[in-house]
Design a protein around this motif. Structure first.
Motif, mmCIF file in Angstrom:
data_model
loop_
_atom_site.group_PDB
_atom_site.id
_atom_site.type_symbol
_atom_site.label_atom_id
_atom_site.label_comp_id
_atom_site.label_asym_id
_atom_site.label_seq_id
_atom_site.Cartn_x
_atom_site.Cartn_y
_atom_site.Cartn_z
ATOM 1 N N TRP A 77 15.045 9.918 12.948
ATOM 2 C CA TRP A 77 14.744 11.057 13.825
ATOM 3 C C TRP A 77 13.779 12.043 13.185
ATOM 4 N N ASP A 78 13.385 11.807 11.953
ATOM 5 C CA ASP A 78 12.515 12.761 11.286
ATOM 6 C C ASP A 78 11.258 12.093 10.732
ATOM 7 N N LYS A 79 10.967 10.874 11.209
ATOM 8 C CA LYS A 79 9.777 10.202 10.672
ATOM 9 C C LYS A 79 8.535 10.682 11.424
ATOM 10 N N PHE A 80 7.363 10.366 10.856
ATOM 11 C CA PHE A 80 6.094 10.754 11.460
ATOM 12 C C PHE A 80 5.960 10.090 12.834
ATOM 13 N N PRO A 81 5.554 10.871 13.847
ATOM 14 C CA PRO A 81 5.476 10.302 15.204
ATOM 15 C C PRO A 81 4.515 9.109 15.290
ATOM 16 N N GLY A 82 5.066 7.951 15.537
ATOM 17 C CA GLY A 82 4.256 6.735 15.660
ATOM 18 C C GLY A 82 4.415 5.806 14.464
ATOM 19 N N ALA A 83 5.100 6.274 13.408
ATOM 20 C CA ALA A 83 5.239 5.447 12.199
ATOM 21 C C ALA A 83 6.434 4.517 12.300
ATOM 22 N N ASP A 84 6.352 3.386 11.558
ATOM 23 C CA ASP A 84 7.530 2.520 11.413
ATOM 24 C C ASP A 84 8.537 3.209 10.508
ATOM 25 N N CYS A 128 -0.861 5.503 6.468
ATOM 26 C CA CYS A 128 -1.590 6.730 6.212
ATOM 27 C C CYS A 128 -0.718 7.620 5.343
ATOM 28 N N CYS A 129 -1.346 8.564 4.681
ATOM 29 C CA CYS A 129 -0.552 9.494 3.874
ATOM 30 C C CYS A 129 -1.258 10.835 3.825
ATOM 31 N N GLY A 130 -0.487 11.883 3.581
ATOM 32 C CA GLY A 130 -1.090 13.211 3.651
ATOM 33 C C GLY A 130 -0.449 14.234 2.734
ATOM 34 N N GLY A 155 4.570 16.028 0.452
ATOM 35 C CA GLY A 155 3.668 14.911 0.721
ATOM 36 C C GLY A 155 4.413 13.804 1.439
ATOM 37 N N THR A 156 3.690 13.045 2.239
ATOM 38 C CA THR A 156 4.338 11.948 2.961
ATOM 39 C C THR A 156 3.430 10.722 2.998
ATOM 40 N N VAL A 157 4.073 9.579 3.004
ATOM 41 C CA VAL A 157 3.361 8.306 3.122
ATOM 42 C C VAL A 157 4.003 7.568 4.296
ATOM 43 N N HIS A 158 3.179 7.121 5.220
ATOM 44 C CA HIS A 158 3.727 6.500 6.427
ATOM 45 C C HIS A 158 3.273 5.059 6.565
ATOM 46 N N ASN A 159 4.217 4.187 6.863
ATOM 47 C CA ASN A 159 3.833 2.833 7.242
ATOM 48 C C ASN A 159 3.746 2.814 8.770
ATOM 49 N N GLN A 185 0.828 -1.208 0.000
ATOM 50 C CA GLN A 185 0.000 0.000 0.000
ATOM 51 C C GLN A 185 0.864 1.261 0.000
ATOM 52 N N VAL A 186 1.968 1.220 0.736
ATOM 53 C CA VAL A 186 2.883 2.369 0.741
ATOM 54 C C VAL A 186 3.376 2.627 -0.685
ATOM 55 N N GLU A 187 3.730 1.549 -1.372
ATOM 56 C CA GLU A 187 4.177 1.691 -2.770
ATOM 57 C C GLU A 187 3.054 2.232 -3.653
#
Ligand code: 5CA
Length: 469
Positions: A193-200, A249-251, A218-222, A166-168
């Motif tokens: 250190w710069d990933k979305f808080p709570g993401a893998d 999720c992505c935004g 834009g960002t896509v988070h696993n 899904q990320v892909e």
């Protein structure tokens, strides 16, 4: 560009896009022309999401208890949350947060909705406003405290593999979307250190603006199973066992419009990609007392003929000098201007002006004109995208010398460098250069034999560093 920030503000103002005088810092007013650009941009995006996502709409307020549940997530947003504490003069029993993003609004409901593997995958999106009390310098569209057009998708899957796929898929969707807009990007995996808080992990799209700074567009988070465990999102799998789900999720935000402005525009103003331009063609009638009616009539018939082909047309029949109209539509970036005066009518011709390269093209005013102009509009779409991609690719430089990086970045480049991927060397690279690592661009094969630019150890990645917004 000399003074990008000033130029950007002037375009927002003169281009009738946004009024930034609203008396709350970081909150701005969409003006009619800007709102139309926003509308067409959203239409494109919704078309992409609607292929395999469903649109939903969640409330703006989140109870404190839900927001606080996911420890890492809440810590990441702690200082950015606006709170509603009162209903009238009565203090609320529980504080309510204005959503900074909607995981903690949506996931408790997912927990209620998801029962069995047949409910999965679940793919929802919503387009809402979100609020973040940003402490860094705010700028309209770029860093705002009310993100007025937040497009967030949230998906739930039965397996880790499906969430990775899904990320892909989300990355492909973003690519398709930015390609419609002719916006070039680099995609990288954000450092830990710069990933979305709570993401893998977080995959990010960055665009290079004309001032040499990159903007995360834009960002896509696993999300792995972190939120599923917190919000108890489980399902009965095919073996009848209750297991935790996997999520992504992505935004995207108002930064999409910022990047359209900041990447395509020039000294004269906006250059809009036809895909989202409120008017593809602006017809400028050259009016004299004599022959005025005939000219306006011809403009009207042309408009109808174009519209029948799905082309968006505006006739600027304001009672002002044509020169001023040209100037205004130059600022507003209308892809094609078409002028018709009494003499053109007599000679059966019209002049087309392309906004992207200033080219003037004389066309016969006969039945061929509709197709000819449509071809020109299509060519504008392709040309501005090609030009933007060329600039973008010219501005990516690879360096194997740490001391050279600041100079390359100051010249407006994104710099690729080899890295062992370790946090201590990453942080040291950021500190020594005084710029930010965007993320890892790709993983190296061991036979490439590259050395980390900082530690001299075997490098694991080609990574990117830049001056960021
Ligand atoms: N929940 C996830 C995905 S919906 C999320 O909130 N991701 S985010 O924090 O990375 O935000 C998504 C995108 O919004 C970012 O990539 C960035 O492009 C944009 N964004 C974030 N903060 C702001 C802001 N203050 N102003 C404008 N755009 C912003």
């Amino acid at each position: 560009m000399e003074n990008f920030s000033e130029w950007f503000h002037e375009i927002l103002d003169k281009g009738d896009i946004m009024d930034s005088r609203y008396p709350i810092k970081g909150m701005n007013v969409w003006l009619p022309y800007g709102f139309k650009i926003r509308k067409y941009t959203l239409e494109l995006l919704k078309e992409l999401f609607d292929r395999d996502h469903d649109e939903v709409l969640f409330p703006l307020l989140i109870p404190e208890e839900e927001l606080a549940k996911e420890g890492i997530h809440v810590k990441g947003f702690e200082e950015e949350v606006y709170w509603v504490t009162h209903g009238g003069s009565k203090e609320l029993n529980e504080k309510l947060a204005l959503r900074p993003t909607s995981e903690t609004a949506i996931y408790p409901m997912f927990a209620l909705w998801i029962r069995s593997h047949i409910d999965l995958p679940m793919k929802y999106y919503q387009i809402v406003n979100t609020f973040r009390y940003e402490t860094k310098h705010t700028r309209p569209l770029i860093r705002v405290r009310e993100i007025s057009t937040f497009k967030e998708a949230h998906t739930v899957h039965a397996t880790k593999e499906e969430s990775e796929a899904q990320v892909e898929d989300a990355i492909e969707l973003y690519k398709e979307f930015f390609d419609y807009l002719g916006i070039p990007y680099v995609i990288s995996k954000r450092p830990e250190w710069d990933k979305f808080p709570g993401a893998d992990y977080t995959m990010a799209f960055d665009a290079l603006m004309k001032d040499g700074k990159t903007l995360q567009i834009g960002t896509v988070h696993n999300l792995g199973q972190t939120f599923a465990k917190t919000f108890d999102i489980t399902f009965e799998n095919e073996e009848g066992k209750h297991v935790y789900a996997y999520q992504t999720c992505c935004g995207l935000s108002d930064r999409i419009i910022a990047s359209i402005i900041g990447i395509h525009g020039d000294e004269k103003g906006l250059i809009l990609p036809p895909s989202v331009s409120p008017n593809h063609i602006t017809i400028i009638p050259i009016l004299f007392k004599e022959g005025k009616e005939e000219v306006l009539e011809k403009c009207q018939t042309l408009k109808e003929e174009f519209e029948a082909e799905g082309v968006r047309v505006h006739i600027d029949d304001r009672d002002i000098r044509p020169g001023k109209k040209f100037y205004d539509w130059e600022i507003k970036g209308t892809p094609v201007k078409l002028e018709i005066g009494p003499r053109d009518l007599k000679e059966n011709k019209t002049i087309i002006t392309r906004r992207d390269n200033g080219e003037k093209i004389e066309l016969p005013l006969d039945e061929t004109v509709i197709d000819s102009v449509i071809d020109i509009i299509e060519d504008v779409n392709v040309s501005i995208s090609n030009k933007a991609w060329e600039n973008h690719e010219d501005s990516i430089k690879i360096s194997e010398d740490l001391d050279e990086i600041p100079k390359l970045i100051k010249e407006g480049n994104i710099v690729g460098f080899y890295w062992n991927g370790k946090e201590d060397s990453g942080k040291a690279i950021e500190e020594e250069t005084d710029y930010d690592i965007l993320g890892t661009y790709n993983e190296l094969d061991s036979d490439e034999n590259k050395k980390c630019i900082y530690s001299g150890e075997d490098a694991k990645y080609l990574a990117l560093i830049a001056k960021t917004y």
